[in-house]
Write an enzyme that holds these catalytic residues in place. Sequence first.
Site, short mmCIF file in Angstrom:
data_model
loop_
_atom_site.label_atom_id
_atom_site.label_comp_id
_atom_site.label_asym_id
_atom_site.label_seq_id
_atom_site.Cartn_x
_atom_site.Cartn_y
_atom_site.Cartn_z
N TYR A 67 19.27 1.19 4.26
CA TYR A 67 19.20 -0.22 3.86
C TYR A 67 19.40 -1.15 5.06
O TYR A 67 18.79 -2.22 5.12
CB TYR A 67 20.18 -0.52 2.72
CG TYR A 67 19.58 -0.09 1.39
CD1 TYR A 67 18.69 -0.92 0.71
CD2 TYR A 67 19.85 1.15 0.85
CE1 TYR A 67 18.09 -0.52 -0.46
CE2 TYR A 67 19.26 1.57 -0.32
CZ TYR A 67 18.38 0.73 -0.98
OH TYR A 67 17.77 1.12 -2.14
N GLN A 101 9.80 -7.94 -8.41
CA GLN A 101 10.46 -6.64 -8.31
C GLN A 101 10.91 -6.39 -6.88
O GLN A 101 11.54 -5.39 -6.58
CB GLN A 101 9.48 -5.52 -8.70
CG GLN A 101 8.96 -5.64 -10.11
CD GLN A 101 7.74 -4.76 -10.32
OE1 GLN A 101 7.85 -3.56 -10.56
NE2 GLN A 101 6.57 -5.35 -10.21
N ASN A 102 10.53 -7.31 -5.98
CA ASN A 102 10.85 -7.10 -4.56
C ASN A 102 12.28 -7.50 -4.26
O ASN A 102 12.81 -8.43 -4.87
CB ASN A 102 9.88 -7.90 -3.69
CG ASN A 102 8.44 -7.49 -3.92
OD1 ASN A 102 8.19 -6.42 -4.45
ND2 ASN A 102 7.51 -8.34 -3.57
N VAL A 103 12.86 -6.81 -3.29
CA VAL A 103 14.25 -7.08 -2.92
C VAL A 103 14.32 -7.76 -1.55
O VAL A 103 15.39 -7.87 -0.97
CB VAL A 103 15.09 -5.77 -2.93
CG1 VAL A 103 15.16 -5.19 -4.33
CG2 VAL A 103 14.53 -4.73 -1.95
N HIS A 119 15.07 -6.65 -9.44
CA HIS A 119 15.64 -5.45 -8.81
C HIS A 119 16.69 -5.80 -7.74
O HIS A 119 17.00 -4.96 -6.90
CB HIS A 119 14.52 -4.59 -8.19
CG HIS A 119 13.62 -3.97 -9.22
ND1 HIS A 119 12.42 -3.36 -8.90
CD2 HIS A 119 13.75 -3.84 -10.56
CE1 HIS A 119 11.85 -2.89 -10.01
NE2 HIS A 119 12.64 -3.18 -11.02
N CYS A 147 35.11 -2.57 0.60
CA CYS A 147 35.26 -3.82 -0.15
C CYS A 147 36.62 -4.45 0.18
O CYS A 147 37.65 -3.80 0.02
CB CYS A 147 35.15 -3.56 -1.65
SG CYS A 147 35.51 -5.01 -2.63
N CYS A 150 38.86 -4.52 -3.35
CA CYS A 150 39.41 -3.36 -4.06
C CYS A 150 39.37 -2.06 -3.23
O CYS A 150 39.78 -1.01 -3.73
CB CYS A 150 38.69 -3.17 -5.39
SG CYS A 150 36.95 -2.89 -5.19
N GLY A 187 0.06 -7.67 -7.05
CA GLY A 187 0.52 -6.65 -6.10
C GLY A 187 1.55 -5.69 -6.64
O GLY A 187 2.48 -5.31 -5.92
N ALA A 231 -3.49 -10.38 -1.97
CA ALA A 231 -2.75 -11.51 -2.55
C ALA A 231 -2.77 -12.71 -1.60
O ALA A 231 -2.90 -13.86 -2.04
CB ALA A 231 -1.31 -11.09 -2.83
P1 OAD Z 1 4.09 -0.13 -5.40
O1 OAD Z 1 4.28 0.30 -3.98
O2 OAD Z 1 4.20 0.86 -6.48
O3 OAD Z 1 2.63 -0.79 -5.59
C1 OAD Z 1 2.13 -1.76 -4.73
C2 OAD Z 1 0.86 -2.31 -5.36
O4 OAD Z 1 0.41 -3.39 -4.55
C3 OAD Z 1 -0.28 -1.31 -5.45
O5 OAD Z 1 -0.86 -1.39 -6.75
C4 OAD Z 1 -1.27 -1.77 -4.37
O6 OAD Z 1 -2.62 -1.54 -4.73
C5 OAD Z 1 -0.98 -3.25 -4.34
N1 OAD Z 1 -1.24 -3.90 -3.04
C6 OAD Z 1 -1.00 -3.42 -1.80
N2 OAD Z 1 -1.27 -4.35 -0.88
C7 OAD Z 1 -1.71 -5.45 -1.55
C8 OAD Z 1 -2.15 -6.76 -1.15
N3 OAD Z 1 -2.19 -7.12 0.13
N4 OAD Z 1 -2.50 -7.63 -2.12
C9 OAD Z 1 -2.47 -7.27 -3.43
N5 OAD Z 1 -2.06 -6.06 -3.86
C10 OAD Z 1 -1.69 -5.17 -2.93
O7 OAD Z 1 5.07 -1.35 -5.60
P2 OAD Z 1 5.67 -1.98 -6.94
O8 OAD Z 1 4.68 -1.99 -8.03
O9 OAD Z 1 6.30 -3.26 -6.53
O10 OAD Z 1 11.74 -0.24 -7.72
O11 OAD Z 1 6.81 -0.96 -7.28
C11 OAD Z 1 7.65 -1.29 -8.33
C12 OAD Z 1 9.01 -0.77 -8.12
O12 OAD Z 1 8.91 0.64 -7.86
C13 OAD Z 1 9.73 -1.27 -6.88
O13 OAD Z 1 10.36 -2.52 -7.11
C14 OAD Z 1 10.75 -0.20 -6.66
C15 OAD Z 1 9.84 1.01 -6.84
O14 OAD Z 1 10.37 2.13 -7.27
C16 OAD Z 1 13.04 -0.12 -7.43
O15 OAD Z 1 13.44 -0.03 -6.29
C17 OAD Z 1 13.94 -0.11 -8.62
#
Ligand code: OAD
Length: 251
Positions: A67, A101-103, A119, A147, A150, A187, A231
Amino acid sequence: MVFAANLISCLQSARWVVVLTGAGISAESGIPTFRDAQTGYWAKYDPQELATSGAFRRNPQLVWEWYSYRRALVSQTQPNAGHLALAALAGKLPRLTVITQNVDGLHQRAGSPELIELHGNLTRVKCFDRHHPVAQWSELAGIPPICPVCGSWLRPDVVWFGENLPFDALQRATEAARRCDLFLVVGTSSLVYPAASLPMEAIQHRVAVVEINLQETPLTPYAKWVLTGKAGVVLPALLQAAFADEKEKGE
Ligand code: OAD
């Protein structure tokens, strides 16, 4: 880019637009998506095996360092044209909510005023045992740091695999999906639940869904409009197509 006339009029007349974003919107800022191959030292690790509380319990130093690496990566990046177009779109509409969903905190840095982080956010930390937020910490106090309240380990304030999403954030996101006039999905692979259920909630409540992605996803057959492309290209073009002539009208 040419957009369907009914999409443009739907966007122009919407009172509340909701946007769900995933790792794809940050890809153009140089942040690898979760399912992309990791680079360098971390290439030998599977993110799905590092992002769990079990992994942290077994090897807290390793997970903390992963991280730290990601935090440093994010601090060197900037919001891209996609993040900025969403922030600008919020100024054109009565209400726009970004659910991410992005951190990485890039929507916040781009200036999106109403943001739900499903997330968590990797720039924040919390206590591993009791989950309370901790504002001030330093790696000089050890890795992972301890921490100050605690004495437990500190961990990133993100949702790990097998953990529940923050209740309040998920409830607000679900409500927004049900009540908005238009739902954009940008995305995301639409594979990870419960986030992936939000567009389906919207559709069940007769809200039209627009998907913006480089490729098809499980959501594609259900979207009313599918915009294939980056995007950072599609979102500014959509903003331009729907609201560019406002200035000429003397807005
Ligand atoms: P993914 O890595 O699963 O998917 C990324 C998506 O973005 C794919 O469908 C790509 O086709 C698309 N993509 C890539 N580049 C792009 C661009 N320039 N413009 C538009 N689309 C693009 O990521 P997430 O769907 O965000 O969870 O994943 C969801 C969650 O799964 C994350 O938040 C994380 C992971 O496990 C946790 O950490 C809890």
